[in-house]
Design a protein around this motif. Structure first.
Motif, PDB file in Angstrom:
ATOM      1  N   GLN A 441       0.819  -1.202   0.000  1.00  0.00           N
ATOM      2  CA  GLN A 441       0.000   0.000   0.000  1.00  0.00           C
ATOM      3  C   GLN A 441       0.858   1.259   0.000  1.00  0.00           C
ATOM      4  O   GLN A 441       0.481   2.258  -0.618  1.00  0.00           O
ATOM      5  CB  GLN A 441      -0.951  -0.028   1.191  1.00  0.00           C
ATOM      6  N   ASP A 442       2.009   1.224   0.649  1.00  0.00           N
ATOM      7  CA  ASP A 442       2.884   2.404   0.671  1.00  0.00           C
ATOM      8  C   ASP A 442       3.387   2.732  -0.736  1.00  0.00           C
ATOM      9  O   ASP A 442       3.368   3.893  -1.165  1.00  0.00           O
ATOM     10  CB  ASP A 442       4.067   2.181   1.614  1.00  0.00           C
ATOM     11  N   THR A 443       3.862   1.718  -1.459  1.00  0.00           N
ATOM     12  CA  THR A 443       4.391   1.942  -2.806  1.00  0.00           C
ATOM     13  C   THR A 443       3.285   2.327  -3.773  1.00  0.00           C
ATOM     14  O   THR A 443       3.451   3.229  -4.609  1.00  0.00           O
ATOM     15  CB  THR A 443       5.115   0.681  -3.314  1.00  0.00           C
ATOM     16  N   VAL A 444       2.132   1.651  -3.665  1.00  0.00           N
ATOM     17  CA  VAL A 444       1.006   1.987  -4.539  1.00  0.00           C
ATOM     18  C   VAL A 444       0.520   3.401  -4.249  1.00  0.00           C
ATOM     19  O   VAL A 444       0.178   4.159  -5.164  1.00  0.00           O
ATOM     20  CB  VAL A 444      -0.138   0.966  -4.386  1.00  0.00           C
ATOM     21  N   ASP A 445       0.527   3.781  -2.978  1.00  0.00           N
ATOM     22  CA  ASP A 445       0.129   5.143  -2.612  1.00  0.00           C
ATOM     23  C   ASP A 445       1.070   6.164  -3.242  1.00  0.00           C
ATOM     24  O   ASP A 445       0.629   7.221  -3.738  1.00  0.00           O
ATOM     25  CB  ASP A 445       0.137   5.288  -1.088  1.00  0.00           C
ATOM     26  N   GLU A 446       2.361   5.853  -3.271  1.00  0.00           N
ATOM     27  CA  GLU A 446       3.329   6.758  -3.897  1.00  0.00           C
ATOM     28  C   GLU A 446       3.076   6.873  -5.397  1.00  0.00           C
ATOM     29  O   GLU A 446       3.120   7.973  -5.962  1.00  0.00           O
ATOM     30  CB  GLU A 446       4.753   6.252  -3.626  1.00  0.00           C
ATOM     31  N   LEU A 447       2.782   5.743  -6.049  1.00  0.00           N
ATOM     32  CA  LEU A 447       2.468   5.765  -7.480  1.00  0.00           C
ATOM     33  C   LEU A 447       1.195   6.567  -7.757  1.00  0.00           C
ATOM     34  O   LEU A 447       1.110   7.295  -8.756  1.00  0.00           O
ATOM     35  CB  LEU A 447       2.309   4.337  -8.003  1.00  0.00           C
ATOM     36  N   GLU A 448       0.217   6.445  -6.874  1.00  0.00           N
ATOM     37  CA  GLU A 448      -1.032   7.184  -7.072  1.00  0.00           C
ATOM     38  C   GLU A 448      -0.838   8.684  -6.840  1.00  0.00           C
ATOM     39  O   GLU A 448      -1.482   9.507  -7.517  1.00  0.00           O
ATOM     40  CB  GLU A 448      -2.123   6.610  -6.175  1.00  0.00           C
ATOM     41  N   LYS A 449       0.036   9.053  -5.922  1.00  0.00           N
ATOM     42  CA  LYS A 449       0.337  10.468  -5.736  1.00  0.00           C
ATOM     43  C   LYS A 449       1.000  11.043  -6.984  1.00  0.00           C
ATOM     44  O   LYS A 449       0.739  12.201  -7.369  1.00  0.00           O
ATOM     45  CB  LYS A 449       1.240  10.659  -4.513  1.00  0.00           C
ATOM     46  N   ILE A 450       1.844  10.242  -7.619  1.00  0.00           N
ATOM     47  CA  ILE A 450       2.470  10.670  -8.876  1.00  0.00           C
ATOM     48  C   ILE A 450       1.403  10.867  -9.952  1.00  0.00           C
ATOM     49  O   ILE A 450       1.430  11.843 -10.714  1.00  0.00           O
ATOM     50  CB  ILE A 450       3.524   9.633  -9.319  1.00  0.00           C
ATOM     51  N   PHE A 451       0.431   9.956 -10.000  1.00  0.00           N
ATOM     52  CA  PHE A 451      -0.657  10.060 -10.979  1.00  0.00           C
ATOM     53  C   PHE A 451      -1.457  11.349 -10.740  1.00  0.00           C
ATOM     54  O   PHE A 451      -1.773  12.084 -11.690  1.00  0.00           O
ATOM     55  CB  PHE A 451      -1.565   8.836 -10.862  1.00  0.00           C
ATOM     56  N   VAL A 452      -1.784  11.611  -9.495  1.00  0.00           N
ATOM     57  CA  VAL A 452      -2.550  12.817  -9.167  1.00  0.00           C
ATOM     58  C   VAL A 452      -1.767  14.065  -9.557  1.00  0.00           C
ATOM     59  O   VAL A 452      -2.331  15.043 -10.080  1.00  0.00           O
ATOM     60  CB  VAL A 452      -2.905  12.839  -7.664  1.00  0.00           C
ATOM     61  N   ASN A 453      -0.458  14.041  -9.336  1.00  0.00           N
ATOM     62  CA  ASN A 453       0.366  15.183  -9.728  1.00  0.00           C
ATOM     63  C   ASN A 453       0.378  15.351 -11.246  1.00  0.00           C
ATOM     64  O   ASN A 453       0.359  16.480 -11.759  1.00  0.00           O
ATOM     65  CB  ASN A 453       1.791  15.004  -9.211  1.00  0.00           C
ATOM     66  N   ASP A 454       0.382  14.227 -11.981  1.00  0.00           N
ATOM     67  CA  ASP A 454       0.356  14.293 -13.442  1.00  0.00           C
ATOM     68  C   ASP A 454      -0.965  14.859 -13.959  1.00  0.00           C
ATOM     69  O   ASP A 454      -1.004  15.454 -15.043  1.00  0.00           O
ATOM     70  CB  ASP A 454       0.586  12.899 -14.044  1.00  0.00           C
ATOM     71  N   ILE A 455      -2.036  14.671 -13.208  1.00  0.00           N
ATOM     72  CA  ILE A 455      -3.328  15.235 -13.611  1.00  0.00           C
ATOM     73  C   ILE A 455      -3.224  16.754 -13.727  1.00  0.00           C
ATOM     74  O   ILE A 455      -3.863  17.372 -14.603  1.00  0.00           O
ATOM     75  CB  ILE A 455      -4.434  14.829 -12.614  1.00  0.00           C
ATOM     76  N   ARG A 456      -2.390  17.368 -12.872  1.00  0.00           N
ATOM     77  CA  ARG A 456      -2.220  18.828 -12.922  1.00  0.00           C
ATOM     78  C   ARG A 456      -1.601  19.266 -14.246  1.00  0.00           C
ATOM     79  O   ARG A 456      -1.728  20.435 -14.640  1.00  0.00           O
ATOM     80  CB  ARG A 456      -1.357  19.287 -11.754  1.00  0.00           C
TER      81      ARG A 456
END
Length: 487
Positions: A441-456
């Motif tokens: 969950q920690d690594t997946v959470d980091e990947l999802e934060k990257i995705f959210v940042n890419d949305i910007r």
């Protein structure tokens, strides 16, 4: 005059007949899926003569002997230990926690179809930018004591490619075992002589499975699309980056390059090492060039990470599309959201239906693709499928800040996939690929934060915006979609 026109008409009919007979023979003499069969029949029929030139590049399969070579090397699996691990999962009491149950079934899938070990306690670092990745990679290579194994689809003869070669030459001269495996088509313009000095100082370099150059091997399909580095059997790299200046944002056409790559320390490296040895041995014609003593590359690794993962490889030598099956498993297991990044969105019917079902079931399905093409037909086909999925409730993002090349899938904050495989026919059926499937969950959470940042740095393309595209653009998308099984 009438006789002349009669001769011309009969000659044309004869050419068409001969072309059709040749097309039918060419397409049906090799076993392939129905979609690809009809796509090639369409090309060969509608483009007489030139269609066969296209087939020579895109349609020919690998010779049976080459497929057998790569298939035989997949037997490097440490079978007894794997069987023991599989039995542990089979005999495990059914867990009450749904998350653990989903993990368990996905893990068992990969154990069954790819003999893939589950490794726990890995340390995993995520890289999304080329400068940081290559600095760390080069530092790790410079510190190597025993072996450096490198396998890439693309290693260009440019600034970063020459920096890597020089570093590998230095390590080989120090007595470190250096082996480089590259794809002759992906590394276009790099002749075998590029590695002459590396060989002179004791290193090894060879093209994957194929001929020594593209002059003799112009088959565009069945390429080694994997990106693997293993250092001392302890540090591994896997992801979407190749070796070339464009991956550092130095090519104006693409601008900043956005990709995703992993650095792994722990048992997950064993899967990458096993895959490299299998690919290397399959590519060597002489026994003296092969790796027969495996034990030095599989030493115990002391690490205290918290990431569990499996590395899964797929290719045309296997009857099952293993990474695609993994994608299907993740999509069908989703309960809340599915977030995907891919440069090429050309899914087959099974993936397409799974995404449609998920979206209509109320699951948050988001797919991010580039806003610019690097291959015209491929990009138009990608737009066609993006339009289709948008009409079924999938949120489509066009990434604006350079070229998006990442191949990632994140499910519910629980599981993720990062690797070389795109969401397209080519990665599912035609190329040799490798992905890491992650249960952390920690690594997946980091990947999802990257995705959210890419949305910007992206914009949403709505069904209305797709509908308002110029008619000629939509026609090109539809035509490209017809060729999707062979793109």
């Amino acid at each position: 005059m009438a006789i002349t026109w009669t001769i011309i008409m009969w000659s044309l009919l004869l050419v068409i007949l001969v072309n059709e007979i040749a097309a039918i023979y060419t397409v049906f003499r090799e076993k392939r899926d129905i979609a690809a069969t009809w796509a090639w029949l369409l090309v060969l029929t509608l483009i007489p003569g030139f269609g066969f030139i296209l087939y020579a590049f895109f349609g020919r399969k690998l010779p049976h002997k080459q497929l057998e070579r790569i298939k035989s090397q997949t037997q490097l699996k440490l079978r007894q230990a794997l069987e023991e691990q599989k039995q542990q999962f089979i005999n495990m009491p059914k867990p009450k926690d749904q998350t653990v149950q989903i993990y368990r079934r996905t893990i068992m899938l990969f154990q069954s179809i790819d003999a893939s070990f589950l490794t726990r306690h890995n340390n995993v670092s995520i890289f999304t930018e080329g400068n940081a990745l290559f600095k760390k990679l080069f530092d790790d290579i410079a510190a190597a004591k025993k072996s450096v194994h490198v396998e890439f689809y693309t290693i260009y003869n440019d600034e970063i490619g020459n920096e890597l070669r020089t570093l590998l030459e230095q390590k080989a001269a120090e007595g470190v075992e250096v082996r480089v495996l590259y794809d002759s088509w992906g590394s276009m313009g790099v002749w075998p002589s590029f590695y002459d000095h590396l060989r002179e100082v004791g290193g090894y370099a060879a093209p994957f499975l194929m001929s020594r150059s593209n002059f003799f091997d112009f088959r565009i399909n069945y390429r080694d699309h994997r990106k693997i580095v293993v250092i001392d059997g302890e540090i591994g790299y896997i992801g979407g980056f190749n070796i070339g200046d464009q991956y550092l944002g130095r090519v104006p056409k693409f601008g900043p390059w956005r990709d995703t790559h992993l650095r792994i320390i722990g048992g997950g490296v064993y899967g990458l090492q096993r895959r490299f040895i299998g690919d290397w041995n399959a590519s060597m014609k002489k026994d003296e060039d092969k790796i027969f003593h495996y034990h030095p590359y599989f030493r115990p690794i002391k690490v205290h990470g918290n990431v569990a993962l499996q590395t899964v490889a797929s290719g045309p030598e296997a009857p099952l599309e293993k990474i695609k099956m993994g994608y299907l498993r993740l999509i069908n297991a989703a309960q809340d959201h599915i977030w995907i990044q891919t440069p090429y969105l050309i899914p087959d019917d099974s993936i397409l239906d799974a995404l449609r079902v998920a979206a209509h079931s109320g699951i948050d399905v988001r797919i991010m693709i580039p806003s610019m093409p690097d291959h015209a037909f491929v990009y138009r086909a990608t737009q066609y499928y993006a339009r289709d999925l948008a009409n079924h409730g999938v949120t489509i993002y066009y990434y604006q800040q350079g070229f998006l090349h990442a191949k990632t899938m994140m499910i519910d904050g629980r599981m993720a996939s990062v690797g070389s495989a795109n969401l397209d026919f080519r990665s599912f059926k035609l190329n040799f690929e490798v992905n890491a499937f992650i249960y952390s969950q920690d690594t997946v959470d980091e990947l999802e934060k990257i995705f959210v940042n890419d949305i910007r740095n992206s914009r949403v393309i709505t069904p209305e915006m797709f509908a308002n595209q110029p008619r000629w653009l939509r026609i090109k998308q539809t035509i490209s979609r017809l060729l999707s099984p062979i793109l």
